[in-house]
Design a protein around this motif. Structure first.
Motif, PDB file in Angstrom:
ATOM      1  N   PRO A 118      -9.979   7.989  11.406  1.00 30.38           N
ATOM      2  CA  PRO A 118      -9.599   6.718  10.777  1.00 30.38           C
ATOM      3  C   PRO A 118      -8.485   6.927   9.754  1.00 30.38           C
ATOM      4  N   ALA A 119      -7.685   5.900   9.574  1.00 30.11           N
ATOM      5  CA  ALA A 119      -6.590   5.995   8.605  1.00 30.11           C
ATOM      6  C   ALA A 119      -7.146   6.191   7.205  1.00 30.11           C
ATOM      7  N   PRO A 120      -6.542   7.063   6.407  1.00 32.82           N
ATOM      8  CA  PRO A 120      -7.004   7.233   5.025  1.00 32.82           C
ATOM      9  C   PRO A 120      -6.758   5.959   4.226  1.00 32.82           C
ATOM     10  N   ALA A 121      -7.599   5.708   3.252  1.00 30.03           N
ATOM     11  CA  ALA A 121      -7.454   4.508   2.420  1.00 30.03           C
ATOM     12  C   ALA A 121      -6.401   4.738   1.342  1.00 30.03           C
ATOM     13  N   TYR A 122      -5.828   3.644   0.863  1.00 26.57           N
ATOM     14  CA  TYR A 122      -4.969   3.739  -0.308  1.00 26.57           C
ATOM     15  C   TYR A 122      -5.797   4.189  -1.508  1.00 26.57           C
ATOM     16  N   ARG A 161      -4.482   0.188  -3.938  1.00 24.82           N
ATOM     17  CA  ARG A 161      -5.101  -0.884  -3.156  1.00 24.82           C
ATOM     18  C   ARG A 161      -5.294  -2.141  -3.997  1.00 24.82           C
ATOM     19  N   ALA A 162      -5.716  -1.968  -5.256  1.00 23.16           N
ATOM     20  CA  ALA A 162      -5.938  -3.129  -6.109  1.00 23.16           C
ATOM     21  C   ALA A 162      -4.627  -3.896  -6.329  1.00 23.16           C
ATOM     22  N   ARG A 163      -3.552  -3.163  -6.545  1.00 25.93           N
ATOM     23  CA  ARG A 163      -2.249  -3.808  -6.754  1.00 25.93           C
ATOM     24  C   ARG A 163      -1.772  -4.509  -5.486  1.00 25.93           C
ATOM     25  N   LEU A 164      -1.873  -3.829  -4.351  1.00 23.78           N
ATOM     26  CA  LEU A 164      -1.441  -4.424  -3.097  1.00 23.78           C
ATOM     27  C   LEU A 164      -2.315  -5.613  -2.698  1.00 23.78           C
ATOM     28  N   GLU A 197       5.735  -0.356   0.087  1.00 17.51           N
ATOM     29  CA  GLU A 197       4.965   0.654  -0.650  1.00 17.51           C
ATOM     30  C   GLU A 197       5.363   2.072  -0.263  1.00 17.51           C
ATOM     31  N   GLU A 198       5.509   2.324   1.033  1.00 19.51           N
ATOM     32  CA  GLU A 198       5.740   3.692   1.493  1.00 19.51           C
ATOM     33  C   GLU A 198       7.052   3.884   2.245  1.00 19.51           C
ATOM     34  N   GLY A 199       7.804   2.807   2.428  1.00 16.95           N
ATOM     35  CA  GLY A 199       9.073   2.928   3.117  1.00 16.95           C
ATOM     36  C   GLY A 199       8.978   2.804   4.623  1.00 16.95           C
ATOM     37  N   HIS A 200       7.769   2.732   5.137  1.00 15.75           N
ATOM     38  CA  HIS A 200       7.534   2.481   6.550  1.00 15.75           C
ATOM     39  C   HIS A 200       6.093   1.992   6.699  1.00 15.75           C
ATOM     40  N   VAL A 201       5.767   1.459   7.862  1.00 17.96           N
ATOM     41  CA  VAL A 201       4.425   0.917   8.091  1.00 17.96           C
ATOM     42  C   VAL A 201       3.529   2.047   8.594  1.00 17.96           C
ATOM     43  N   MET A 254      -1.448  -0.568   8.100  1.00 12.94           N
ATOM     44  CA  MET A 254      -1.939  -1.454   9.154  1.00 12.94           C
ATOM     45  C   MET A 254      -3.437  -1.709   9.012  1.00 12.94           C
ATOM     46  N   GLN A 255      -4.188  -0.695   8.607  1.00 18.98           N
ATOM     47  CA  GLN A 255      -5.621  -0.894   8.389  1.00 18.98           C
ATOM     48  C   GLN A 255      -5.856  -1.856   7.228  1.00 18.98           C
ATOM     49  N   PHE A 256      -5.042  -1.732   6.193  1.00 17.73           N
ATOM     50  CA  PHE A 256      -5.125  -2.630   5.037  1.00 17.73           C
ATOM     51  C   PHE A 256      -4.900  -4.079   5.478  1.00 17.73           C
ATOM     52  N   CYS A 257      -3.864  -4.313   6.276  1.00 12.78           N
ATOM     53  CA  CYS A 257      -3.583  -5.666   6.768  1.00 12.78           C
ATOM     54  C   CYS A 257      -4.734  -6.183   7.621  1.00 12.78           C
TER      55      CYS A 257
END
Length: 260
Positions: free
Chosen positions: A18-22, A27-30, A58-62, A67-70
């Motif tokens: 799974p994708a690592p979390a921010y 994450r709170a800011r985003l 945030e990171e310069g690319h998706v 994508m998991q955040f969205c």
């Protein structure tokens, strides 16, 4: 005798983790920004495009994390988000430069010199299409029509216009960008980094002084049809060669063509 998958050159591999979390603070800011975006729309999934710009800022690319955040905030599957992120070329899928240098290679720009500009920049920068320089400053790509044909050939940097380019002027442009020299688009808002551009595209205000007021109108050739529709008389010559003065209008009743 059967042949194993490894002998066939097929690697089954391990399932992707799974994708690592921010980090919690990121994450709170985003999430605060994302909630603001979502509130603009009657249906939350309509917020996906600007949210992809938000995570790109945030990171310069998706990233997979973005994508998991969205997906989490919009109640979508990661497959649904990935389908959108991979469909649109404005979303970068791998680390890229501070400045996205796009050379229009569509028909008119190509004929006017866009192909030569693109080939020159590839050789000068030592990268291919969608390649990024070692210093992380420039990502070079060929792009489709940007509705600026009367300024052909056009180069765009982070979606700002640099009109009427030549291989020499485009080479100076990328050298200045890499050196940190201030450059100004031919028209439109002042140049900013790709991350800053992505945040603006997410729908957040551009706080830079004078950026909102800056703009650029269509060129003379683009406006001929409008003037004719208003009953105005078109000029004898709409577009003249670069680095040359407009040709004199032919005398009344003379077409300017031999044998008529």
């Amino acid at each position: 005798m059967t042949t194993s998958s490894s002998e066939q050159g097929v690697s089954l591999g391990m399932p992707q983790l799974p994708a690592p979390a921010y980090p919690d603070d990121v994450r709170a800011r985003l999430e605060a920004d994302a909630r603001e975006i979502i509130a603009r729309y009657p249906g939350s999934r309509s917020a996906l495009l600007p949210m992809l710009h938000l995570v790109q800022a945030e990171e310069g690319h998706v990233t997979r994390t973005g994508m998991q955040f969205c997906a989490d905030l919009l109640g979508l599957t990661t497959a649904e988000v990935t389908a959108v992120a991979t469909f649109y070329t404005m979303y970068r899928r791998k680390p890229s430069g501070d400045y996205q240098v796009g050379v229009c290679t569509n028909t008119l720009c190509a004929v006017m010199g866009g192909d030569a500009i693109f080939e020159t920049l590839q050789e000068h920068l030592g990268v291919g299409n969608n390649g990024t320089t070692d210093d992380g400053k420039i990502t070079l790509e060929h792009i489709e029509c940007n509705a600026a044909c009367d300024f052909a050939p056009v180069v765009m940097v982070n979606w700002e216009f640099f009109d009427n380019q030549t291989p020499e002027s485009a080479t100076r442009l990328v050298d200045d960008l890499r050196a940190g020299t201030e450059v100004s688009p031919t028209r439109g808002a002042p140049l900013c980094t790709f991350k800053e551009t992505a945040r603006i595209l997410a729908g957040f205000p551009d706080a830079r002084e004078g950026a909102v007021e800056a703009g650029g109108s269509a060129g003379p050739a683009s406006l001929v049809g409008l003037r004719l529709a208003k009953g105005e008389t078109a000029a004898a010559r709409v577009v003249h060669p670069r680095d040359a003065a407009p040709a004199e209008e032919p005398p009344a009743g003379q077409s300017g063509q031999e044998g008529e």
